[in-house]
Design an enzyme around this catalytic site. Structure first.
Site, PDB file in Angstrom:
ATOM      1  N   ASP A 143       0.842  -1.197   0.000  1.00 58.51           N
ATOM      2  CA  ASP A 143       0.000   0.000   0.000  1.00 58.51           C
ATOM      3  C   ASP A 143       0.881   1.253   0.000  1.00 58.51           C
ATOM      4  OD1 ASP A 143      -2.218   1.603  -0.038  1.00 58.51           O
ATOM      5  OD2 ASP A 143      -2.645   1.432   2.094  1.00 58.51           O
ATOM      6  N   HIS A 186      -3.207   0.486  11.737  1.00 58.85           N
ATOM      7  CA  HIS A 186      -2.931  -0.908  11.373  1.00 58.85           C
ATOM      8  C   HIS A 186      -1.432  -1.115  11.230  1.00 58.85           C
ATOM      9  CE1 HIS A 186      -3.967   1.645   7.837  1.00 58.85           C
ATOM     10  NE2 HIS A 186      -2.765   1.286   7.474  1.00 58.85           N
ATOM     11  N   GLN A 254      -3.139  -5.405   5.722  1.00 58.24           N
ATOM     12  CA  GLN A 254      -3.069  -4.345   6.734  1.00 58.24           C
ATOM     13  C   GLN A 254      -4.039  -4.686   7.856  1.00 58.24           C
ATOM     14  OE1 GLN A 254      -3.688  -1.556   3.422  1.00 58.24           O
ATOM     15  NE2 GLN A 254      -2.165  -0.196   4.367  1.00 58.24           N
ATOM     16  N   ARG A 284       2.025  12.791  10.803  1.00 63.64           N
ATOM     17  CA  ARG A 284       0.765  12.719  10.064  1.00 63.64           C
ATOM     18  C   ARG A 284       0.012  11.493  10.553  1.00 63.64           C
ATOM     19  NH1 ARG A 284      -0.873   9.516   5.925  1.00 63.64           N
ATOM     20  NH2 ARG A 284      -2.137  10.346   4.234  1.00 63.64           N
ATOM     21  N   ASP A 286      -2.150   8.898  10.097  1.00 58.96           N
ATOM     22  CA  ASP A 286      -2.749   8.201   8.965  1.00 58.96           C
ATOM     23  C   ASP A 286      -4.046   7.496   9.379  1.00 58.96           C
ATOM     24  OD1 ASP A 286      -2.389   7.040   6.183  1.00 58.96           O
ATOM     25  OD2 ASP A 286      -2.584   5.206   7.369  1.00 58.96           O
ATOM     26  N   GLU A 328      -5.291  13.238   9.223  1.00 60.86           N
ATOM     27  CA  GLU A 328      -5.657  12.831   7.862  1.00 60.86           C
ATOM     28  C   GLU A 328      -7.040  12.197   7.932  1.00 60.86           C
ATOM     29  OE1 GLU A 328      -5.669   9.974   4.246  1.00 60.86           O
ATOM     30  OE2 GLU A 328      -5.242   9.250   6.260  1.00 60.86           O
ATOM     31  N   HIS A 392      -0.987  11.762  -2.821  1.00 57.66           N
ATOM     32  CA  HIS A 392      -0.695  10.436  -3.374  1.00 57.66           C
ATOM     33  C   HIS A 392      -1.956   9.582  -3.473  1.00 57.66           C
ATOM     34  CE1 HIS A 392      -1.015   9.801   0.867  1.00 57.66           C
ATOM     35  NE2 HIS A 392      -1.013   8.486   0.683  1.00 57.66           N
ATOM     36  N   ASP A 393      -3.055  10.039  -2.850  1.00 55.12           N
ATOM     37  CA  ASP A 393      -4.300   9.263  -2.864  1.00 55.12           C
ATOM     38  C   ASP A 393      -5.252   9.756  -3.957  1.00 55.12           C
ATOM     39  OD1 ASP A 393      -3.727   7.412  -0.889  1.00 55.12           O
ATOM     40  OD2 ASP A 393      -4.405   8.730   0.727  1.00 55.12           O
ATOM     41  N   ARG A 517      -4.267   4.426  -7.760  1.00 56.41           N
ATOM     42  CA  ARG A 517      -3.630   5.618  -7.191  1.00 56.41           C
ATOM     43  C   ARG A 517      -2.194   5.766  -7.662  1.00 56.41           C
ATOM     44  NH1 ARG A 517      -4.510   4.710  -1.014  1.00 56.41           N
ATOM     45  NH2 ARG A 517      -4.082   2.601  -1.699  1.00 56.41           N
TER      46      ARG A 517
HETATM   47  C1  GLC Z   1      -4.273   6.812   4.201  1.00 55.45           C
HETATM   48  C2  GLC Z   1      -3.170   6.877   3.179  1.00 55.45           C
HETATM   49  C3  GLC Z   1      -3.443   5.896   2.099  1.00 55.45           C
HETATM   50  C4  GLC Z   1      -3.518   4.520   2.692  1.00 55.45           C
HETATM   51  C5  GLC Z   1      -4.489   4.477   3.852  1.00 55.45           C
HETATM   52  C6  GLC Z   1      -4.269   3.251   4.666  1.00 55.45           C
HETATM   53  O1  GLC Z   1      -5.494   7.183   3.672  1.00 55.45           O
HETATM   54  O2  GLC Z   1      -3.041   8.176   2.687  1.00 55.45           O
HETATM   55  O3  GLC Z   1      -2.492   5.955   1.083  1.00 55.45           O
HETATM   56  O4  GLC Z   1      -3.930   3.622   1.720  1.00 55.45           O
HETATM   57  O5  GLC Z   1      -4.343   5.544   4.741  1.00 55.45           O
HETATM   58  O6  GLC Z   1      -3.074   3.335   5.395  1.00 55.45           O
HETATM   59  C1  GLC Z   2      -9.222   6.903   3.634  1.00 59.10           C
HETATM   60  C2  GLC Z   2     -10.127   7.890   2.967  1.00 59.10           C
HETATM   61  C3  GLC Z   2     -10.406   7.515   1.560  1.00 59.10           C
HETATM   62  C4  GLC Z   2      -9.120   7.176   0.874  1.00 59.10           C
HETATM   63  C5  GLC Z   2      -8.434   6.070   1.606  1.00 59.10           C
HETATM   64  C6  GLC Z   2      -7.157   5.643   0.976  1.00 59.10           C
HETATM   65  O1  GLC Z   2      -9.984   5.840   3.936  1.00 59.10           O
HETATM   66  O2  GLC Z   2     -11.314   8.040   3.671  1.00 59.10           O
HETATM   67  O3  GLC Z   2     -11.047   8.530   0.877  1.00 59.10           O
HETATM   68  O4  GLC Z   2      -9.384   6.798  -0.419  1.00 59.10           O
HETATM   69  O5  GLC Z   2      -8.143   6.487   2.892  1.00 59.10           O
HETATM   70  O6  GLC Z   2      -6.918   6.194  -0.220  1.00 59.10           O
END
Ligand code: GLC
Ligand code: GLC
Length: 649
Positions: A143, A186, A254, A284, A286, A328, A392-393, A517
């Site tokens: 991921d 996770h 995860q 950050r 996450d 985030e 990055h998402d 992504r």
């Molecule tokens: C956050 C990250 C994303 C990742 C997710 C699970 O949203 O930005 O890239 O897939 O968390 O860790």
């Molecule tokens: C979080 C966000 C979702 C995003 C994901 C990973 O769950 O809520 O919008 O796509 O992380 O990208």
């Protein structure tokens, strides 16, 4: 008995049996002093979540030992920074702050290589670098590093922990803050805790959510949102080895941590302090919305998630007060706001602004943006937004349905339109994006793509369309210009600054092709930086566009840094008399005022000059062009995609 009385007695007892002899005299004094201030909150939070468990106080005592050890291993330079930041805690509201997020391998490719990129960061004006997960992670799909196998070990392809510490201090010397990910919802299934669980160790099985059969998972499933439906349906994964169902909100590898177990809270606090002690200015958080599970809910944004984050925050205040949290939370706007507090997360991504900037580009209309920002932009003076355009998402359309309804916009249909528009399926769209996480059950979908491709540069370059190229560049500068001026830390996403196009090569990579992504995770190589820095001349239309985007951003950042009004100030979102324009005003305690006016359409637009009376001035100067604008009766004319930064004279 009141909680306050309880907590002081509790602290007294804990301290009486905690060995502080390993700390220097000064550290021991600091530690007890900070505990006096912050322990009452920590106590309230910890006992709120774990108080009903027979061993709560045992774990609380252990936690204090973890904090003591965290302070002991904090380097002198970082302790000095703690003191500086305690004296000026609102550094993150300063106009000097400009961030950039990047993947080490896509910019380095190693940590040591990043030292050479410092001049590039500085040329652009970047003062905060977020290095995306660089920890040990499973080979193949991890991921993008968000499946962490060891928080204390750097992924060997990027370097070592020593390299990271070296980079952190090199950045600090240049006045650049390092931001690291704290991926605490996770771990990967290869983390030592997961491995022990897989071997049948009960203590570590309790670190995760494991179920013998599907009964309970099915009950939860009824109200859960699916995050990656393209990877696997539902939020649970069956593990053959232990013959149990594992809670896996994201990918199957995860494993969600079980925060109802105080041992998990303590263990992860220790990892967090390690990351703070590497030399990070911010962590950050996450996927923080998911850390608490409650049957019958969507298990996002639960009250106890907030309480736990506040408890983590207390721990940082005690050990590493220079470090702040960045939330985030990519969730409903009302929920995003709830994480933002001096005692919870001082910084937060602004996903609503991000999504609605894209909405306004597609529709050329600003009413949803204006109404939503009026409702949700204001936050505590002690906190700051992190405003971004791409990351990055994916882009999720997380606007408030109620606000859309008020404006007569059907939220479901509108999201459908936005997805169609940005994936280029809508007639006349300028965007080249890719659909992400389409959910066959409910039609949900999100969008991926690079800034440049979503703004139309990819299509325009392919068609050799000079006007299209021109418009694409203006769109990019417009979106970023708003993040530079609206209030908060602007966060550039590396490769945006030189307008790189979608990278489709992931489709040929077995470990990436299921996750679109990757289309917007793009390398910035030495040729790119040389071009941006003017060391080589552009040899193509794409190169010329890159250079213009870079210089455009650089210029705006330079202007932002010169004026206090871009730092600590209030933002007022204003109604604009023109549906294609977005207007806001900034005002600080020195009486300085700035009016920002933005045109989201490809046509010239006019606005009444009476707007200038809102900044209460006779004349003003547009900081971007240097032009004087006076209060005459003729309207203000905005060129296609133009923005004005009008500072009252
Ligand atoms: C956050 C990250 C994303 C990742 C997710 C699970 O949203 O930005 O890239 O897939 O968390 O860790
Ligand atoms: C979080 C966000 C979702 C995003 C994901 C990973 O769950 O809520 O919008 O796509 O992380 O990208």
């Amino acid at each position: 008995m009141s909680y306050a009385a309880d907590s002081s007695l509790c602290l007294e007892r804990i301290l009486a049996s905690t060995d502080l002899s390993g700390l220097s005299k000064k550290d021991a004094a600091t530690f007890t002093k900070r505990l006096k201030v912050h322990f009452p909150r920590l106590f309230t939070n910890y006992t709120y979540v774990y108080g009903h468990q027979y061993d709560c106080y045992f774990h609380l005592q252990k936690l204090i030992e973890i904090l003591r050890d965290g302070l002991k291993s904090r380097k002198p330079a970082l302790k000095k920074l703690d003191n500086e930041r305690l004296k000026s805690p609102l550094w993150y509201r300063d106009q000097q702050q400009v961030g950039m997020a990047c993947y080490v391998d896509l910019m380095g490719p190693t940590l040591n290589d990043l030292h050479d990129k410092i001049p590039y960061f500085k040329a652009l004006g970047v003062t905060y670098v977020h290095l995306m997960p660089l920890y040990d992670a499973p080979k193949g799909d991890s991921d993008g590093g968000y499946a962490v196998s060891d928080y204390r070990k750097v992924n060997s392809s990027l370097g070592t922990m020593k390299d990271l510490e070296k980079l952190a201090s090199a950045l600090q010397k240049e006045g650049i803050n390092l931001v690291l990910d704290f991926v605490f919802n996770h771990t990967s299934d290869e983390h030592a805790w997961a491995k022990a669980a897989l071997k049948g160790d009960k203590q570590f099985q309790n670190y995760y959510y494991l179920f013998d059969d599907k009964t309970i998972p099915d009950q939860y499933e009824e109200t859960l949102r699916e995050i990656f439906p393209q990877v696997r349906r539902g939020s649970f994964t069956y593990n053959e080895q232990i013959k149990k169902w594992v809670w896996t909100t994201f990918n199957s590898f995860q494993w969600d941590l079980n925060y109802s177990n105080p041992e998990v809270f303590n263990a992860i606090t220790s990892e967090m302090l390690f990351l703070a002690n590497v030399g990070s200015a911010a962590l950050r958080l996450d996927a923080l919305a998911f850390i608490w599970k409650e049957l019958g809910t969507n298990c996002e944004n639960q009250e106890k998630a907030h309480v736990l984050i506040q408890a983590f925050n207390c721990c940082l205040q005690i050990v590493a007060p220079a470090v702040v949290f960045k939330s985030e939370a990519i969730v409903h706007p009302d929920e995003v706001l709830k994480y933002i507090d001096k005692d919870e997360c001082q910084l937060s991504y602004n996903p609503l602004l991000m999504a609605l900037l894209w909405n306004s580009l597609a529709t050329r209309k600003t009413r949803l943006l204006t109404q939503s920002m009026k409702k949700s932009f204001a936050i505590s003076d002690e906190c700051s937004w992190v405003n971004y355009v791409r990351c990055h998402d994916d882009i999720g359309w997380t606007f408030d349905d109620a606000v859309a309804d008020e404006l007569g916009i059907n939220p479901f249909d509108h999201r459908y339109f936005l997805n169609q528009f940005y994936t280029g399926r809508f007639e006349g769209s300028f965007a080249n994006g890719v659909p992400f996480a389409e959910n066959p059950s409910n039609g949900d979908c999100r969008v991926c793509g690079s800034l440049a491709s979503l703004c139309g540069l990819e299509g325009a370059l392919q068609a050799n369309d000079t006007k299209g190229i021109e418009e694409a560049i203006k769109r990019m500068l417009l979106l970023y210009g708003i993040t530079f001026s609206i209030g908060g830390i602007p966060l550039l996403y590396s490769s945006d600054e030189i307008g790189k196009l979608n990278d489709y090569s992931y489709r040929f990579d077995e470990s990436k092709k299921h996750d679109d992504r990757w289309v917007n995770r793009i390398a910035v190589n030495n040729e790119d930086t040389a071009l941006a820095l003017g060391q080589t001349a552009p040899a193509s239309l794409a190169g010329m566009a890159s250079l213009r985007i870079f210089s455009g951003l650089q210029k705006m950042i330079g202007i932002r840094k010169q004026y206090a009004i871009f730092g600590q100030a209030q933002t007022h979102i204003l109604d604009s008399d023109n549906q294609h324009c977005f207007v806001f005003m900034r005002e600080n305690t020195k009486g300085e005022k700035l009016l920002v006016v933005c045109n989201f359409s490809e046509h010239e637009q006019q606005l009444p000059r009476s707007l200038l009376t809102t900044v209460d001035c006779i004349s003003s100067v547009d900081l971007l062009s240097g032009d004087k604008v006076s209060m005459e009766s003729t309207p203000i004319v905005l060129a296609p995609f133009q923005q004005l930064w009008l500072l009252a004279d």
